[in-house]
Design a protein around this motif. Structure first.
Motif, mmCIF file in Angstrom:
data_model
loop_
_atom_site.group_PDB
_atom_site.id
_atom_site.type_symbol
_atom_site.label_atom_id
_atom_site.label_comp_id
_atom_site.label_asym_id
_atom_site.label_seq_id
_atom_site.Cartn_x
_atom_site.Cartn_y
_atom_site.Cartn_z
ATOM 1 N N UNK A 74 0.812 -1.217 0.000
ATOM 2 C CA UNK A 74 0.000 0.000 0.000
ATOM 3 C C UNK A 74 0.847 1.269 0.000
ATOM 4 N N UNK A 75 1.990 1.220 0.674
ATOM 5 C CA UNK A 75 2.824 2.424 0.813
ATOM 6 C C UNK A 75 4.170 2.277 0.119
ATOM 7 N N UNK A 76 4.217 1.444 -0.901
ATOM 8 C CA UNK A 76 5.480 1.216 -1.607
ATOM 9 C C UNK A 76 5.996 2.467 -2.311
ATOM 10 N N UNK A 77 5.111 3.443 -2.522
ATOM 11 C CA UNK A 77 5.518 4.671 -3.214
ATOM 12 C C UNK A 77 6.126 5.705 -2.265
ATOM 13 N N UNK A 78 6.196 5.388 -0.982
ATOM 14 C CA UNK A 78 6.654 6.370 0.003
ATOM 15 C C UNK A 78 8.081 6.092 0.456
ATOM 16 N N UNK A 79 8.793 7.184 0.753
ATOM 17 C CA UNK A 79 10.129 7.071 1.326
ATOM 18 C C UNK A 79 10.061 7.193 2.836
ATOM 19 N N UNK A 80 11.136 7.741 3.438
ATOM 20 C CA UNK A 80 11.214 7.779 4.892
ATOM 21 C C UNK A 80 11.443 9.185 5.440
ATOM 22 N N UNK A 81 11.169 10.208 4.642
ATOM 23 C CA UNK A 81 11.183 11.560 5.188
ATOM 24 C C UNK A 81 10.009 11.686 6.164
#
Length: 206
Positions: A74-81
Motif C-alpha cells: 500500500x505504501x510502496x511509493x513512500x520514502x522515509x522523510x
C-alpha cells in the motif's frame, strides 16, 4: 474527513445497514484498533503476533497490520522523510478504521514515530475502541538485538533518516498499555493487553 460508524448519509433504510451491535452479536466481540508503537527492535511484531494468536484462539476475528508489510504494498511509493512517514501512518490509520468498523480487532505494528500522526489515527476511531500500546525498550537494547541489521547500517551512514538515530521518535505520553520488552516476557505483555481489551468491553474476560 469521514466520521467512523456514521451511517446517517446512507441511501438505504435503517433495516438494511448493519450496525456495530449486530456485528458484535455475530462475532462475539467489538471492533477495536490496537496500535503498537516503539522503536525498531523493541518487540512490536513479536507482541502483535502473539496477541493475534491469543485472540484467535479465543474465537476472535483478529488481524495484524504489520508496518513492514504495508510498506511493501500500500505504501510502496513512500520514502522515509517525516512527511512521507506521516502519510504512511495516515494510510495505515484509514485501513485500521475500516477493519474496526467491520467488527474486527486489528493490531497495528508500526514504529509511527510522531505523536501527531498517532493522535490523528486515534481520532478516526471512537473511544473506547482505540488502544495505544507503547512497546518500550532502551535504544541500546534495540541496537543490541538489531534483528534486521538496520541500526548497524544507520550508524555506518548507510541509512538516512533512521528512527532513533538520525530521525526522531516521540514516545507516547499516556498510552493505554505500557509494556517493557526488556524486562517482561511476551506472555506477560499479551496478558496485559488482553486485560485492557476486557476492561474496555471489547472482548469477554477470560
Amino acid at each position: 474527513m469521514s466520521q467512523p460508524f456514521d451511517v446517517s448519509c446512507s441511501r438505504h433504510g435503517a433495516d438494511v445497514v448493519i450496525d456495530a451491535d449486530e456485528r458484535r452479536a455475530r462475532l462475539g466481540h467489538r471492533g477495536a484498533v490496537v496500535w503498537i508503537t516503539g522503536l525498531s527492535g523493541a518487540g512490536k511484531t513479536t507482541l502483535a503476533e502473539a496477541a493475534e494468536r491469543a485472540l484467535f484462539e479465543r474465537g476472535c476475528n483478529v488481524f495484524v497490520l504489520d508496518g513492514d508489510k504495508v510498506r511493501g504494498g500500500l505504501c510502496a511509493d513512500l520514502g522515509f522523510s517525516l512527511p512521507e512517514r506521516s502519510e504512511n501512518i495516515r494510510r495505515i490509520g484509514e485501513v485500521a478504521r475500516l477493519f474496526c468498523e467491520s467488527g474486527q480487532i486489528v493490531i497495528v505494528s508500526a514504529i509511527s514515530p510522531l505523536r501527531v500522526d498517532r493522535d490523528r489515527a486515534r481520532r478516526l476511531v471512537p473511544a473506547p475502541h482505540f488502544i495505544e500500546v507503547y512497546c518500550r525498550c532502551p535504544l541500546a537494547v534495540c541496537e543490541e538485538r538489531d534483528p534486521k541489521g538496520l541500526y548497524r547500517k544507520a550508524r555506518a551512514g548507510q541509512l538516512l533518516e533512521f528512527t532513533g538515530i538520525s530521525s526522531p521518535y516521540e514516545a507516547p505520553e499516556a498510552p493505554e498499555v505500557l509494556v517493557d520488552s526488556a524486562a517482561s516476557t511476551v506472555g506477560e505483555e499479551v496478558a496485559k493487553l488482553l486485560d485492557e481489551l476486557a476492561r474496555r468491553g471489547i472482548v469477554r474476560a477470560a
